[in-house]
Design a protein around this motif. Structure first.
Motif, PDB file in Angstrom:
ATOM      1  N   ALA A 210     -14.268  -1.423  48.395  1.00 49.77           N
ATOM      2  CA  ALA A 210     -15.049  -1.681  48.656  1.00 49.77           C
ATOM      3  C   ALA A 210     -15.379  -0.969  49.811  1.00 49.77           C
ATOM      4  O   ALA A 210     -16.704  -0.370  49.591  1.00 49.77           O
ATOM      5  CB  ALA A 210     -14.920  -2.874  49.794  1.00 49.77           C
ATOM      6  N   LEU A 211     -14.755   0.278  49.974  1.00 48.13           N
ATOM      7  CA  LEU A 211     -15.181   1.546  51.085  1.00 48.13           C
ATOM      8  C   LEU A 211     -15.531   1.927  50.561  1.00 48.13           C
ATOM      9  O   LEU A 211     -16.974   2.497  50.852  1.00 48.13           O
ATOM     10  CB  LEU A 211     -13.959   2.020  52.109  1.00 48.13           C
ATOM     11  CG  LEU A 211     -13.631   1.650  52.361  1.00 48.13           C
ATOM     12  CD1 LEU A 211     -12.549   2.009  53.572  1.00 48.13           C
ATOM     13  CD2 LEU A 211     -14.582   0.986  54.156  1.00 48.13           C
ATOM     14  N   ARG A 212     -15.239   2.327  49.026  1.00 52.30           N
ATOM     15  CA  ARG A 212     -16.132   3.995  48.943  1.00 52.30           C
ATOM     16  C   ARG A 212     -17.159   2.988  47.494  1.00 52.30           C
ATOM     17  O   ARG A 212     -18.358   3.754  46.920  1.00 52.30           O
ATOM     18  CB  ARG A 212     -14.811   4.113  47.962  1.00 52.30           C
ATOM     19  CG  ARG A 212     -14.092   4.598  48.470  1.00 52.30           C
ATOM     20  CD  ARG A 212     -14.501   6.213  48.778  1.00 52.30           C
ATOM     21  NE  ARG A 212     -13.260   6.952  49.503  1.00 52.30           N
ATOM     22  CZ  ARG A 212     -13.201   7.120  50.968  1.00 52.30           C
ATOM     23  NH1 ARG A 212     -14.823   7.370  51.594  1.00 52.30           N
ATOM     24  NH2 ARG A 212     -13.134   7.936  51.293  1.00 52.30           N
ATOM     25  N   ALA A 213     -18.040   1.602  47.748  1.00 53.86           N
ATOM     26  CA  ALA A 213     -18.957   1.095  46.563  1.00 53.86           C
ATOM     27  C   ALA A 213     -20.206   1.512  46.970  1.00 53.86           C
ATOM     28  O   ALA A 213     -20.267   1.619  47.994  1.00 53.86           O
ATOM     29  CB  ALA A 213     -18.568  -0.108  46.034  1.00 53.86           C
ATOM     30  N   PRO A 215     -23.806   1.113  48.502  1.00 49.38           N
ATOM     31  CA  PRO A 215     -24.699   0.146  48.880  1.00 49.38           C
ATOM     32  C   PRO A 215     -24.655  -1.060  48.436  1.00 49.38           C
ATOM     33  O   PRO A 215     -25.419  -2.089  49.086  1.00 49.38           O
ATOM     34  CB  PRO A 215     -25.601   0.980  49.554  1.00 49.38           C
ATOM     35  CG  PRO A 215     -24.882   2.039  49.833  1.00 49.38           C
ATOM     36  CD  PRO A 215     -24.192   2.771  48.434  1.00 49.38           C
ATOM     37  N   ASP A 216     -25.372  -1.278  47.264  1.00 49.82           N
ATOM     38  CA  ASP A 216     -25.956  -1.878  46.147  1.00 49.82           C
ATOM     39  C   ASP A 216     -24.644  -2.945  46.238  1.00 49.82           C
ATOM     40  O   ASP A 216     -25.258  -4.032  45.221  1.00 49.82           O
ATOM     41  CB  ASP A 216     -27.278  -1.821  45.543  1.00 49.82           C
ATOM     42  CG  ASP A 216     -26.496  -1.287  44.590  1.00 49.82           C
ATOM     43  OD1 ASP A 216     -25.641  -0.365  43.992  1.00 49.82           O
ATOM     44  OD2 ASP A 216     -27.700  -0.864  43.648  1.00 49.82           O
ATOM     45  N   ALA A 217     -23.654  -2.686  45.792  1.00 46.51           N
ATOM     46  CA  ALA A 217     -22.659  -4.047  45.158  1.00 46.51           C
ATOM     47  C   ALA A 217     -22.158  -4.474  46.163  1.00 46.51           C
ATOM     48  O   ALA A 217     -21.853  -5.550  45.737  1.00 46.51           O
ATOM     49  CB  ALA A 217     -21.686  -2.213  44.732  1.00 46.51           C
ATOM     50  N   HIS A 218     -22.666  -4.759  47.910  1.00 47.52           N
ATOM     51  CA  HIS A 218     -22.469  -5.481  48.562  1.00 47.52           C
ATOM     52  C   HIS A 218     -23.114  -6.483  48.882  1.00 47.52           C
ATOM     53  O   HIS A 218     -24.077  -6.136  48.525  1.00 47.52           O
ATOM     54  CB  HIS A 218     -22.231  -4.865  49.718  1.00 47.52           C
ATOM     55  CG  HIS A 218     -20.820  -3.252  50.115  1.00 47.52           C
ATOM     56  ND1 HIS A 218     -19.596  -3.430  50.224  1.00 47.52           N
ATOM     57  CD2 HIS A 218     -20.970  -1.972  50.057  1.00 47.52           C
ATOM     58  CE1 HIS A 218     -19.404  -2.305  50.000  1.00 47.52           C
ATOM     59  NE2 HIS A 218     -20.367  -1.153  50.533  1.00 47.52           N
ATOM     60  N   PRO A 219     -22.587  -7.714  49.259  1.00 46.18           N
ATOM     61  CA  PRO A 219     -21.161  -8.249  49.427  1.00 46.18           C
ATOM     62  C   PRO A 219     -20.358  -8.839  48.743  1.00 46.18           C
ATOM     63  O   PRO A 219     -19.294  -9.342  48.487  1.00 46.18           O
ATOM     64  CB  PRO A 219     -21.531  -9.205  50.385  1.00 46.18           C
ATOM     65  CG  PRO A 219     -22.800  -9.691  50.267  1.00 46.18           C
ATOM     66  CD  PRO A 219     -23.637  -8.747  49.595  1.00 46.18           C
ATOM     67  N   ALA A 220     -21.390  -8.380  47.077  1.00 41.45           N
ATOM     68  CA  ALA A 220     -20.530  -9.565  46.106  1.00 41.45           C
ATOM     69  C   ALA A 220     -19.124  -8.692  45.463  1.00 41.45           C
ATOM     70  O   ALA A 220     -17.991  -9.325  45.318  1.00 41.45           O
ATOM     71  CB  ALA A 220     -21.380  -8.890  44.546  1.00 41.45           C
TER      72      ALA A 220
END
Length: 249
Positions: A210-213, A215-220
């Motif tokens: 999650a930390l390395r994902a 920005p547009d991958a959050h919060p999914a």
């Protein structure tokens, strides 16, 4: 690499690997052989995820890329991303990477440290990117990792001037999270690894994901990872143990 002098000294336990950069005659300069050994270590840790501690021998992390090799590299070598590929692979390892930095961490040595998840150091640290003084740029991660760590303005100052931060400055800027005396540095890295190892390895791996994902991958991404953990027997076991401990107080 049987019969060839090794660049890394590696110690292994069930939950961690300690890799010591060991070319003291060159202040642990990163050459092609060291890159090859880092790739081999990454392959091992991708197959069998464990915490990685990186440290340098003889009070130096890494003085930079091996200039004797770097001088002779040409355009096709730059496009191949020799150091970039290895450092990106270290950054993408499933479990956390801790860089224990002492003395010089310059150029490629600094970029190797930037690839870690956690960086600790000593007052004697000198960390920075002098590449423009050598007629090249910091192309193994500094131009995009360093702004993420210290902010764009500070990264620009370091990369344009080529100056090296002291340990105290690196701590103030957030490039290092703590300072220790040289003789205590490895023990401090192991203490951090101990705390990480006490937690659920799968939850730790998913936290790093999650930390390395992007920005547009959050919060999914968090919700999907959490959904998997909610079905984990380890989650149930650890929460039950927590509730039982609390009930005995």
């Amino acid at each position: 690499m049987t019969g060839v002098e090794r660049r890394l000294r590696i110690e292994r336990t069930a939950e961690r690997v300690t890799a010591t950069l060991d070319r003291p005659e060159t202040r642990n300069a990163i050459d092609q052989a060291m890159i090859d050994e880092l790739h081999a270590l990454c392959a091992e840790l991708e197959a069998d995820p464990r915490i990685l501690i990186l440290i340098g021998a003889d009070g130096v992390f890494a003085s930079g890329a091996d200039i004797a090799q770097l001088r002779d590299r040409r355009a096709q070598d730059a496009r191949a991303g020799i150091n970039t590929t290895a450092f990106r692979r270290i950054r993408d390892l499933p479990m956390p990477v801790i860089a224990a930095v002492d003395g010089y961490a310059l150029g490629g040595g600094a970029e190797l440290a930037y690839a870690a998840d956690i960086r600790i150091g000593t007052p004697g640290v000198r960390i920075g990117n002098p590449e423009t003084g050598l007629g090249i740029i910091a192309a193994a991660g500094a131009t995009w990792r360093l702004p993420q760590i210290v902010g764009e303005a500070r990264a620009a100052e370091l990369l344009f001037t080529g100056r090296a931060l002291t340990g105290a400055e690196a701590l103030q800027w957030g490039l290092l999270s703590s300072l220790h005396e040289s003789e205590d540095l490895l023990a401090a890295a192991h203490a951090i690894a101990d705390r990480i190892a006490a937690n659920d390895p799968l939850a730790t791996r998913y936290t790093k994901t999650a930390l390395r994902a992007a920005p547009d991958a959050h919060p999914a991404i968090e919700l999907e990872l959490q959904a998997e953990l909610f079905e984990s027997p380890e989650k149930h076991r650890r929460m039950t143990a927590f509730l039982e401990r609390r009930s005995r107080r």
